[in-house]
Design a protein around this motif. Structure first.
Motif, short mmCIF file in Angstrom:
data_model
loop_
_atom_site.label_atom_id
_atom_site.label_comp_id
_atom_site.label_asym_id
_atom_site.label_seq_id
_atom_site.Cartn_x
_atom_site.Cartn_y
_atom_site.Cartn_z
N ILE A 66 -26.90 5.54 16.69
CA ILE A 66 -27.18 6.92 16.25
C ILE A 66 -25.95 7.53 15.54
CG2 ILE A 66 -28.92 7.36 18.04
CD1 ILE A 66 -26.71 9.09 19.48
N THR A 67 -24.97 6.69 15.22
CA THR A 67 -23.71 7.19 14.64
C THR A 67 -23.95 8.03 13.39
OG1 THR A 67 -22.89 5.02 15.30
CG2 THR A 67 -21.33 6.46 14.15
N GLY A 68 -24.93 7.63 12.59
CA GLY A 68 -25.14 8.32 11.31
C GLY A 68 -26.10 9.50 11.41
N LEU A 69 -26.63 9.77 12.60
CA LEU A 69 -27.62 10.85 12.72
C LEU A 69 -26.94 12.21 12.85
CD1 LEU A 69 -30.28 9.32 15.15
CD2 LEU A 69 -30.11 9.16 12.66
N ASP A 70 -27.57 13.24 12.27
CA ASP A 70 -26.97 14.57 12.37
C ASP A 70 -27.39 15.24 13.68
OD1 ASP A 70 -29.51 15.61 12.09
OD2 ASP A 70 -29.26 16.15 9.98
N ILE A 71 -26.90 16.46 13.87
CA ILE A 71 -27.08 17.15 15.14
C ILE A 71 -28.56 17.37 15.48
CG2 ILE A 71 -26.66 19.42 14.05
CD1 ILE A 71 -25.36 20.23 16.75
N THR A 72 -29.36 17.68 14.46
CA THR A 72 -30.79 17.93 14.69
C THR A 72 -31.49 16.65 15.13
OG1 THR A 72 -30.57 19.38 12.79
CG2 THR A 72 -32.77 19.09 13.66
N GLU A 73 -31.16 15.57 14.44
CA GLU A 73 -31.80 14.30 14.80
C GLU A 73 -31.38 13.84 16.20
OE1 GLU A 73 -30.31 12.52 11.25
OE2 GLU A 73 -32.32 12.11 10.49
N ARG A 74 -30.13 14.11 16.53
CA ARG A 74 -29.68 13.72 17.88
C ARG A 74 -30.34 14.60 18.94
NH1 ARG A 74 -23.46 11.68 17.41
NH2 ARG A 74 -23.63 11.11 15.23
N ALA A 75 -30.49 15.90 18.62
CA ALA A 75 -31.17 16.80 19.56
C ALA A 75 -32.60 16.31 19.78
CB ALA A 75 -31.15 18.22 19.02
N ARG A 76 -33.23 15.88 18.69
CA ARG A 76 -34.60 15.38 18.80
C ARG A 76 -34.67 14.13 19.67
NH1 ARG A 76 -36.07 15.24 13.04
NH2 ARG A 76 -36.11 17.50 12.89
N ARG A 77 -33.63 13.36 19.64
CA ARG A 77 -33.61 12.16 20.49
C ARG A 77 -33.19 12.48 21.92
NH1 ARG A 77 -33.59 10.20 15.72
NH2 ARG A 77 -34.13 8.06 15.21
N GLY A 78 -32.92 13.76 22.20
CA GLY A 78 -32.71 14.13 23.60
C GLY A 78 -31.28 14.39 24.00
N ILE A 79 -30.40 14.65 23.01
CA ILE A 79 -29.03 15.02 23.37
C ILE A 79 -28.93 16.55 23.38
CG2 ILE A 79 -26.59 14.94 22.69
CD1 ILE A 79 -27.07 12.16 21.59
N ALA A 80 -28.61 17.11 24.54
CA ALA A 80 -28.51 18.57 24.69
C ALA A 80 -27.06 18.91 24.98
CB ALA A 80 -29.39 19.05 25.83
N TYR A 81 -26.55 19.89 24.26
CA TYR A 81 -25.11 20.18 24.30
C TYR A 81 -24.85 21.66 24.54
CZ TYR A 81 -20.34 20.60 22.36
OH TYR A 81 -19.02 20.87 22.15
N ALA A 82 -24.08 21.98 25.57
CA ALA A 82 -23.65 23.36 25.80
C ALA A 82 -22.18 23.47 25.42
CB ALA A 82 -23.84 23.75 27.26
N PHE A 83 -21.92 24.30 24.43
CA PHE A 83 -20.57 24.43 23.87
C PHE A 83 -19.59 25.01 24.88
CE2 PHE A 83 -23.62 24.84 20.53
CZ PHE A 83 -23.08 24.14 19.47
#
Ligand SMILES: Nc1ncnc2c1ncn2[C@@H]1O[C@H](COP(=O)(O)OP(=O)(O)O)[C@@H](O)[C@H]1O
Ligand SMILES: [Mg+2]
Length: 243
Positions: A66-83
């Motif tokens: 997933i190295t080349g995927l942007d933040i939206t695509e990673r979020a879609r794959r289930g990565i959730a990030y709290a800043f």
């Protein structure tokens, strides 16, 4: 499983901040990254979420690169990030934000339950705008609630969730992490200096100067950290603020 393989990240000026990190973040486990300020922990979280792109190395999620995927695509794959720094959104209410995170319109009791988990009295907050009228601690907690709202997330990343949180909600935060561990199959990644969070970690990685200095089962790593911390040098620069 999320896997970082030989991750490097440099600033545009050329300074290397992350210097070859290998890390496995396993489902069903709580992994805590700790280490001195400026060591590269937030940079790693941003690289995982896709806010930054590595200059070298690969990030794999369940074997997929997933190295080349942007933040939206990673979020879609289930990565959730709290800043680490709370984010404020113009024109959105707390309720809107939770609905967005959940991907559906939540019932009032569901939204209230999420806010309750971060120690906020829900009724007072649901219709508040997410703007400068919220204190840093309040927006931080709301942000944690939005990550909790993503029930389908496979990797949940929290960057210093303890920042700006008082004692009462800190206790509920610990409970929320324990509940996440019990009830979710996803991987939990928490960046923290807090001894009580380190105590519930399945795995601990110490990141300093852009590298993983040591990593392993929490029960093995924690005693060495506490020992170091008590020494005069305090090499981890860990913050022993009472919360
Ligand atoms: N966008 C950036 N521009 C300039 N310096 C940065 C940037 N991001 C990170 N750094 C620097 O990289 C180092 C690591 O930062 P960071 O990942 O935030 O550390 P930590 O979260 O462990 O405290 C720090 O010295 C920080 O100043
Ligand atoms: Mg940081």
């Amino acid at each position: 499983m999320l896997e970082l393989q030989n991750i490097h990240w440099s600033l545009p000026g050329g300074e290397e901040i992350v210097r070859g990190v290998d890390l496995r973040i396993e489902p069903g486990r709580l992994t805590v990254i700790t280490g001195p300020n400026g060591g590269g922990k937030t940079s790693l979280a941003k690289l995982i979420a896709g806010l930054e792109n590595p200059t070298e190395g690969r990030i794999l999620m369940d074997g997929e690169d997933i190295t080349g995927l942007d933040i939206t695509e990673r979020a879609r794959r289930g990565i959730a990030y709290a800043f680490q720094q709370p984010v404020r959104f113009k024109g959105l209410t707390v309720r809107n934000l939770l609905d967005l995170a959940a991907g559906q319109q939540l019932e009032e009791h569901q939204a209230c339950a999420l806010l309750g988990k971060v120690g906020l009295c829900a009724k007072e907050y649901l219709d508040r705008p997410v703007d400068a009228s919220l204190s840093g601690g309040e927006s931080k907690r709301i942000e944690i609630a939005t990550v909790l709202a993503r029930t389908n997330a496979r990797v949940l990343v929290f960057d210093e969730p303890e920042a700006g949180i008082d004692l009462w909600s800190f206790n509920s935060l610990i409970e929320a992490f324990q509940e996440l561990k019990r009830e979710r199959s996803g991987a939990l990644l928490v960046i923290s200096h807090q001894e009580r969070i380190l105590e519930i970690a399945d795995r601990i990685a110490v990141v300093a100067e852009g590298r993983v200095r040591v990593s392993g089962p929490g029960v093995q790593i924690l005693p060495t950290l506490l020992h170091e911390e008590k020494s005069a040098l305090c090499p981890l620069g860990m913050d022993r603020k009472e919360v």
